[in-house]
Motif scaffolding. Structure first.
Motif, mmCIF file in Angstrom:
data_model
loop_
_atom_site.group_PDB
_atom_site.id
_atom_site.type_symbol
_atom_site.label_atom_id
_atom_site.label_comp_id
_atom_site.label_asym_id
_atom_site.label_seq_id
_atom_site.Cartn_x
_atom_site.Cartn_y
_atom_site.Cartn_z
ATOM 1 N N PHE A 172 3.035 5.670 -25.796
ATOM 2 C CA PHE A 172 2.207 6.851 -25.954
ATOM 3 C C PHE A 172 2.747 7.890 -24.985
ATOM 4 O O PHE A 172 2.893 7.623 -23.801
ATOM 5 N N ARG A 173 3.073 9.046 -25.499
ATOM 6 C CA ARG A 173 3.645 10.094 -24.650
ATOM 7 C C ARG A 173 2.668 11.247 -24.490
ATOM 8 O O ARG A 173 2.049 11.675 -25.467
ATOM 9 N N PHE A 174 2.562 11.710 -23.274
ATOM 10 C CA PHE A 174 1.741 12.894 -23.039
ATOM 11 C C PHE A 174 2.284 13.609 -21.812
ATOM 12 O O PHE A 174 3.171 13.099 -21.122
ATOM 13 N N PHE A 175 1.762 14.777 -21.561
ATOM 14 C CA PHE A 175 2.186 15.529 -20.384
ATOM 15 C C PHE A 175 1.065 15.552 -19.357
ATOM 16 O O PHE A 175 -0.098 15.672 -19.713
ATOM 17 N N MET A 176 1.476 15.390 -18.107
ATOM 18 C CA MET A 176 0.486 15.335 -17.047
ATOM 19 C C MET A 176 0.860 16.325 -15.951
ATOM 20 O O MET A 176 2.041 16.522 -15.664
ATOM 21 N N THR A 177 -0.159 16.928 -15.367
ATOM 22 C CA THR A 177 0.062 17.853 -14.250
ATOM 23 C C THR A 177 -0.362 17.136 -12.976
ATOM 24 O O THR A 177 -1.495 16.674 -12.890
ATOM 25 N N ASP A 178 0.526 17.012 -12.016
ATOM 26 C CA ASP A 178 0.167 16.292 -10.793
ATOM 27 C C ASP A 178 -0.550 17.226 -9.808
ATOM 28 O O ASP A 178 -0.785 18.395 -10.110
ATOM 29 N N SER A 179 -0.865 16.692 -8.631
ATOM 30 C CA SER A 179 -1.676 17.465 -7.684
ATOM 31 C C SER A 179 -0.943 18.706 -7.180
ATOM 32 O O SER A 179 -1.560 19.643 -6.704
ATOM 33 N N LYS A 180 0.386 18.713 -7.278
ATOM 34 C CA LYS A 180 1.152 19.885 -6.837
ATOM 35 C C LYS A 180 1.344 20.877 -7.977
ATOM 36 O O LYS A 180 2.002 21.902 -7.816
ATOM 37 N N GLY A 181 0.849 20.523 -9.146
ATOM 38 C CA GLY A 181 0.971 21.445 -10.273
ATOM 39 C C GLY A 181 2.224 21.232 -11.116
ATOM 40 O O GLY A 181 2.479 21.983 -12.049
ATOM 41 N N THR A 182 3.016 20.220 -10.764
ATOM 42 C CA THR A 182 4.216 19.940 -11.563
ATOM 43 C C THR A 182 3.801 19.264 -12.865
ATOM 44 O O THR A 182 2.942 18.389 -12.853
ATOM 45 N N VAL B 169 0.837 -1.188 0.000
ATOM 46 C CA VAL B 169 0.000 0.000 0.000
ATOM 47 C C VAL B 169 0.870 1.234 0.000
ATOM 48 O O VAL B 169 1.908 1.278 0.650
ATOM 49 N N SER B 170 0.482 2.199 -0.747
ATOM 50 C CA SER B 170 1.203 3.461 -0.705
ATOM 51 C C SER B 170 0.191 4.561 -0.938
ATOM 52 O O SER B 170 -0.978 4.306 -1.134
ATOM 53 N N THR B 171 0.675 5.791 -0.932
ATOM 54 C CA THR B 171 -0.257 6.879 -1.195
ATOM 55 C C THR B 171 -0.082 7.297 -2.643
ATOM 56 O O THR B 171 0.918 6.994 -3.272
ATOM 57 N N TYR B 172 -1.076 7.989 -3.150
ATOM 58 C CA TYR B 172 -0.895 8.604 -4.462
ATOM 59 C C TYR B 172 0.190 9.633 -4.306
ATOM 60 O O TYR B 172 0.151 10.457 -3.400
ATOM 61 N N SER B 173 1.195 9.590 -5.152
ATOM 62 C CA SER B 173 2.280 10.528 -4.941
ATOM 63 C C SER B 173 2.314 11.568 -6.051
ATOM 64 O O SER B 173 1.469 11.589 -6.934
ATOM 65 N N THR B 174 3.315 12.390 -5.970
ATOM 66 C CA THR B 174 3.511 13.431 -6.966
ATOM 67 C C THR B 174 4.793 13.114 -7.716
ATOM 68 O O THR B 174 5.541 12.216 -7.327
ATOM 69 N N PHE B 175 5.060 13.857 -8.761
ATOM 70 C CA PHE B 175 6.290 13.624 -9.515
ATOM 71 C C PHE B 175 7.506 13.821 -8.618
ATOM 72 O O PHE B 175 8.492 13.109 -8.722
ATOM 73 N N SER C 119 -10.553 12.696 -20.571
ATOM 74 C CA SER C 119 -10.352 12.311 -19.180
ATOM 75 C C SER C 119 -10.309 13.517 -18.259
ATOM 76 O O SER C 119 -9.730 14.544 -18.574
ATOM 77 N N GLU C 120 -10.945 13.365 -17.103
ATOM 78 C CA GLU C 120 -10.935 14.427 -16.099
ATOM 79 C C GLU C 120 -9.775 14.232 -15.150
ATOM 80 O O GLU C 120 -9.247 15.162 -14.581
ATOM 81 N N GLN C 121 -9.439 12.962 -14.971
ATOM 82 C CA GLN C 121 -8.382 12.632 -14.020
ATOM 83 C C GLN C 121 -7.665 11.387 -14.518
ATOM 84 O O GLN C 121 -8.283 10.508 -15.111
ATOM 85 N N ILE C 122 -6.365 11.339 -14.266
ATOM 86 C CA ILE C 122 -5.585 10.195 -14.723
ATOM 87 C C ILE C 122 -4.795 9.639 -13.540
ATOM 88 O O ILE C 122 -4.268 10.407 -12.735
ATOM 89 N N VAL C 123 -4.741 8.323 -13.433
ATOM 90 C CA VAL C 123 -3.860 7.693 -12.450
ATOM 91 C C VAL C 123 -2.882 6.825 -13.229
ATOM 92 O O VAL C 123 -3.299 5.935 -13.964
ATOM 93 N N THR D 188 -3.807 15.421 -13.972
ATOM 94 C CA THR D 188 -4.694 15.714 -15.090
ATOM 95 C C THR D 188 -3.855 15.888 -16.344
ATOM 96 O O THR D 188 -2.665 16.182 -16.278
ATOM 97 N N LEU D 189 -4.492 15.710 -17.455
ATOM 98 C CA LEU D 189 -3.809 15.837 -18.729
ATOM 99 C C LEU D 189 -3.481 17.296 -18.988
ATOM 100 O O LEU D 189 -4.334 18.166 -18.841
ATOM 101 N N ALA D 190 -2.220 17.549 -19.336
ATOM 102 C CA ALA D 190 -1.833 18.903 -19.712
ATOM 103 C C ALA D 190 -2.238 19.103 -21.163
ATOM 104 O O ALA D 190 -1.577 18.615 -22.075
#
Lengths: 147, 803
Positions: A82-92, A44-50, A109-113, A64-66
């Motif tokens: 497949f390459r894309f850019f994602m913004t994590d919960s801290k905005g990175t 178990v872990s937490t959802y993390s950030t980059f 998509s509204e949210q991506i995990v 979320t998808l940038a």
């Protein structure tokens, strides 16, 4: 039918050892439970950030998808990337390299995990889960707009 | 006792009714199922009761349009709902403090419930396997777990039920299991309907404001059930003697505990989102926990449950209730168990040759599965003398063993046929990351012992069905087996994008070959993408004279000439008044293939059609310049017609052509002519020959409709000749025709050519082999058969028990 007329066993001499047996089972179960709980909690872990993933361990990141950044999927050359850019919960914002074909309705998509690990400056993921807006809510809006 | 049972049964149905009532009432507070959409939404469109006829929907998601999807939810629902029966019996037993009378009538219902619920779960997994593209039958998705856990506790309940019925032991746990099963059903409903699973489940359930009713429902029954349970705890008497180590009930009880352990584990892991939500309540900002890789997490623990259950379920049957007289059968049992062990070991070894078992844990699991199969089969044969009726439990247990082996074979050894060299080397250990391949139409791809060929596709309504040929090769590369699979892609109702991909599976006795299209060229996947790609193409215009060569990056193009009978595939599908094709020879720089292609223009009335041609391998798209059409065809109003007159069956010449009138047709047919009453219509048949001796036949039509003369012209495309039948002079038998010729003054033609065009003739395919998957289905179906058989025995034969 099975009755319960077992009175003749009431004073069985083994009663003490039998009690012990139940205690043993209970203890075994509890031990197994604790062992499993401890080992399982490692899964178990937490959802993390980059930023959290910088160490290179395997993690799950929510974001979320940038939409202003390019998405590249070139199945002619490599259908597994497949390459894309994602913004994590801290905005990175970071590039995600998904080792799968581009999922359907990805843009909606509204949210991506994503699950994977950092590799250089990109997050290489092998699992993706998307949360898409409800189709039905959408339709409700569409109906209202028609008026 | 019968009377008590009967009275109880009536009381139980009453309670049952009340329960339903409460259930429904509670639900009604939230959302009345009989409300119509038009009652809820206050929009003008709903003022018309027949509003449905005004709406053209997008239709149900094609993933859900599958017959398994039609049958699986109702079955599952019946399974869910029927757990209320053992629950109600248990409540009644606690209520009346009679822990014995209800056992007999309730048994059949519990078995019914477990059988139906199990069947529903299986149908769901079969649906997932057949219709969904994720390639598997179980993914430990929270929604799956939520339905599995109550089944497990119910099965544990059935086992304690048997103990209680036969010996009087285990009543506390029996109550516990029946109570918890129903509460878990409610919990499962809560999980799936409250939207709490949003992040962790692939199933997108939305919140619908029912959460609190569901929580209340759950809390109500939990407190009622366990309140009563605690209240009656002391009065649940049981024989004072503890279970003997050599009794069936002891080991059954252990089995039930193992099942409970499994249920607790799955519930705990599945409930993490709920836990997170609760924590968030107490300390806002709490960072939710999540399971890193759910599938291995569940597998790792549940496999040991599997081992225990398989072994326990085999040995327990050989013991008797209360106490087994070990002395008399010890030798026999010992001998039997040694044989089972030996045979299972040997079979495990064979299995390890057939499928990869990777680690010792899997060897143990395989062994225990086989052991359960052998021991239980032998039990039916040698103890029950083949009486299947008495062997319901052994059938179910053998089925469980078989299912374990099936899971090992198909789950652990699911191997992708489609492999791909492009994956990041050493980045991931999981080999199945490279399981997607690109297949180009008509080009066989060799992978893992198979030649895979994308042979073509056909579009019917909204479904594009692909033909994928698999040829299995042996070591000397000879084809030993051949099969064709047809996965498909379904477009959305408005045809703007692909809505779903459906897999196709070829079932063999020992394995399944599963294949699914997972991607298409962007241009075929989405109409917007297609437009974007089309807009991004850079066409350059090249001017050709006949015989000219143009060198491009990848190939040389030679203009070979013009044809008035285009053979372009798309051209042939439409009707045209006339058309022109530009024939080209294309010689690639680095290949031997020479392409002969044509790109065409077609005219139908006032419409101009363009037929581009692509060479996918070279990334070329070639299309004629639209203005070219004027160089070849002159619009009718710009033609300069001249009159020619021909006597009956005579001939005349005009601009080097000889026109010969060869006959008439008084019943002419033409695509632009529709016969009306009182029409006079005559087609003249003219034979035209040019100076080089080429012959053409035309049939212009002369029509008199309501005294107004009209004509329908005919055309010789090769020569650009327009012929109208303009007058008939019956007196002199002279026929007048108007003739004109296209002004074809061209030296050069212009073709627009785009290079580096993305290909559109490929698909991304996933193909896997599931070895031994029939063991999984067979084993799980056996389990269900066992449950139903036991139910049938309880209901119709008054109970049969082996000696």
């Amino acid at each position: 039918m099975g009755g319960i007329e077992n009175h003749k066993y009431a004073f069985d001499s083994n009663i003490k050892t039998m009690l012990n047996k139940n205690t043993i089972i209970a203890l075994l179960l509890i031990t197994a439970g604790i062992v499993v709980f401890i080992t399982a909690s490692r899964d178990v872990s937490t959802y993390s950030t980059f930023a959290d993933a910088a160490g290179g361990e395997r993690t799950k990141i929510v974001g979320t998808l940038a939409k202003n950044k390019p998405m590249t999927y070139d199945p002619e050359n490599d259908p597994n990337t497949f390459r894309f850019f994602m913004t994590d919960s801290k905005g990175t914002e970071k590039e995600v390299i998904l080792q799968k074909p581009k999922p359907q309705d990805f843009e909606l998509s509204e949210q991506i995990v994503v699950t994977g690990k950092m590799q250089n400056e990109s997050f290489v993921a092998d699992e993706i889960l998307m949360k898409c807006p409800s189709k039905y809510k959408d339709e409700e809006i569409a109906i209202k707009e028609q008026q | 006792m019968c009377t008590i049972a009967a009275v109880e049964a009536i009381l139980v149905t009453m309670i049952l009714g009340i329960h339903f009532e409460i259930g429904e009432k509670v639900i009604k507070i939230g959302s009345n199922p009989t409300l119509l959409l038009r009652h809820v939404n206050d929009a003008p469109i709903f003022a018309n009761a027949d509003y449905l006829s005004l709406i053209k929907g997008r239709g149900l998601n094609p993933l859900l349009q599958n017959y398994w999807m039609t049958i699986h939810p109702p079955t599952l629902f019946l399974g869910f709902a029927s757990t209320v029966v053992p629950f109600a019996y248990a409540i009644a037993g606690l209520w009346y403090n009679d822990h014995k009378a209800w056992l007999r009538p309730a048994m059949g219902w519990s078995l019914f419930s477990a059988g139906i619920l199990g069947t529903g779960i299986l149908m769901g997994s079969f649906w997932a396997y057949e219709a969904l593209s994720f390639g598997g039958y179980w993914a430990w998705d929270p929604v799956e777990n939520a339905s599995l856990v109550p089944w497990i506790t119910l099965v544990a309940g059935i086992h304690t039920h048997l103990i209680a019925q036969n010996t009087g032991y285990a009543k506390k746990s029996l109550y516990f299991f029946y109570l918890i099963s129903f509460i878990l059903i409610l919990y499962s409903t809560f999980l799936t309907r409250s939207g709490v699973l949003g992040d962790t489940s692939a199933h997108a359930f939305t919140e619908m404001g029912l959460e609190w009713q569901l929580v209340f429902l759950m809390a109500f029954f939990t407190f009622m059930g366990f309140g009563l349970w605690a209240y009656r705890f002391r009065s649940m008497d049981h024989p004072e003697k503890e279970e003997s180590l050599y009794s069936r009930e002891f080991w059954m009880f252990i089995g039930a505990l193992v099942l409970m352990f499994s249920a607790v584990l799955i519930t705990a892991s599945t409930s993490l989102p709920v836990f997170n939500k609760i924590m968030d309540w107490f300390s806002p900002g709490y960072i939710g926990k999540v399971i890193q890789d759910p599938i291995p997490h569940y597998n790792k623990y549940q496999m040991w449950i599997g081992v225990f259950v398989a072994i326990l379920s085999s040995k327990s049957l050989f013991l008797r209730y209360r106490n087994t007289d070990l002395q008399s059968i010890q030798k026999k049992l010992l001998k039997k168990f040694s044989i089972y062990t030996l045979v299972s070991l040997i079979l495990t070894w064979f299995c390890s040759k057939w499928i990869e078992l990777y680690s010792w844990q899997y060897y143990i699991l395989c062994f225990s599965g086989l052991f359960a199969m052998i021991a239980n089969t032998d039990y039916i044969i040698s103890y029950l003398k083949g009486s299947l009726k008495a062997g319901a439990s052994a059938i179910a247990h053998a089925g469980f063993g078989m299912m374990l082996v099936g899971i090992l074979a198909s789950g652990l050894n699911k191997t992708p046929i489609s492999s791909n060299p492009f994956v990041f080397q050493g980045m991931f250990t999981k080999e199945d990351l490279a399981r997607y391949v690109q297949l180009i139409r008509g080009k066989p791809l060799y992978s893992k012992g198979y030649f895979i060929t994308y042979e073509g596709d056909t579009l019917v309504d909204r479904t594009r069905t692909y033909t994928i040929k698999f040829q299995k090769l042996n070591d000397s590369m000879e084809v030993i087996d051949e099969m064709t699979l047809h996965p498909n892609a379904v477009y959305s109702n408005d045809f703007t994008k692909v809505a779903a991909f459906n897999p196709d599976t070829r079932h063999y006795l020992d394995k399944d070959i599963f294949t699914c299209v997972v991607g298409l060229p962007p241009a075929l996947q989405n109409i917007e993408e297609a437009k974007a790609i089309e807009d991004s193409l850079k066409f350059n215009t090249y001017t050709f004279q006949k015989g000219d060569t143009v060198a491009l990056a990848k190939a040389k193009l030679i203009f070979e000439g013009v044809s008035y009978t285009p053979r372009h595939d798309e051209y042939l599908k439409n009707t045209h008044d006339s058309g022109i094709a530009f024939r080209l020879k294309v010689i690639p720089n680095d290949a031997d293939t020479i392409y002969h292609i044509e790109t065409a223009l077609g005219i139908d009335g006032a419409l101009l059609y363009k037929y581009p041609e692509s060479i996918e391998d070279l990334g070329l798209r070639i299309q004629p310049d639209e203005n070219l059409i004027r160089d070849f065809f002159t619009p009718d109003d710009q033609l300069e017609y001249e009159d020619i007159t021909i006597k009956n069956f005579g001939s005349t010449t005009w601009q080097g052509y000889t026109f010969k009138l060869t006959g008439f047709n008084k019943d002419p047919e033409h695509k632009n002519y529709k016969n009306e009453e009182n029409d006079i219509a005559i087609a003249a048949e003219l034979s035209i020959s040019d100076s080089e001796g080429h012959q053409f036949t035309v049939k212009p039509i002369y029509i008199i409709r309501e005294n107004i003369p009209m004509s329908i012209k005919d055309y010789v495309a090769e020569e650009g000749l327009h012929i109208r039948f303009s007058n008939i002079d019956p007196g002199t038998e002279t026929f007048t025709f108007k003739v004109a010729k296209d002004k074809r003054s061209f030296d050069t033609i212009k073709l627009a050519i785009a290079e580096d065009v993305p290909r559109t003739d490929y698909l991304i395919l996933e193909a896997s082999v599931f070895p031994g998957i029939n063991l999984f289905w067979g084993g799980s179906i056996l389990m269900m058969i066992g449950l139903f058989l036991a139910m049938w025995v309880r209901w119709y034969t008054g109970g049969v028990r082996p000696k």
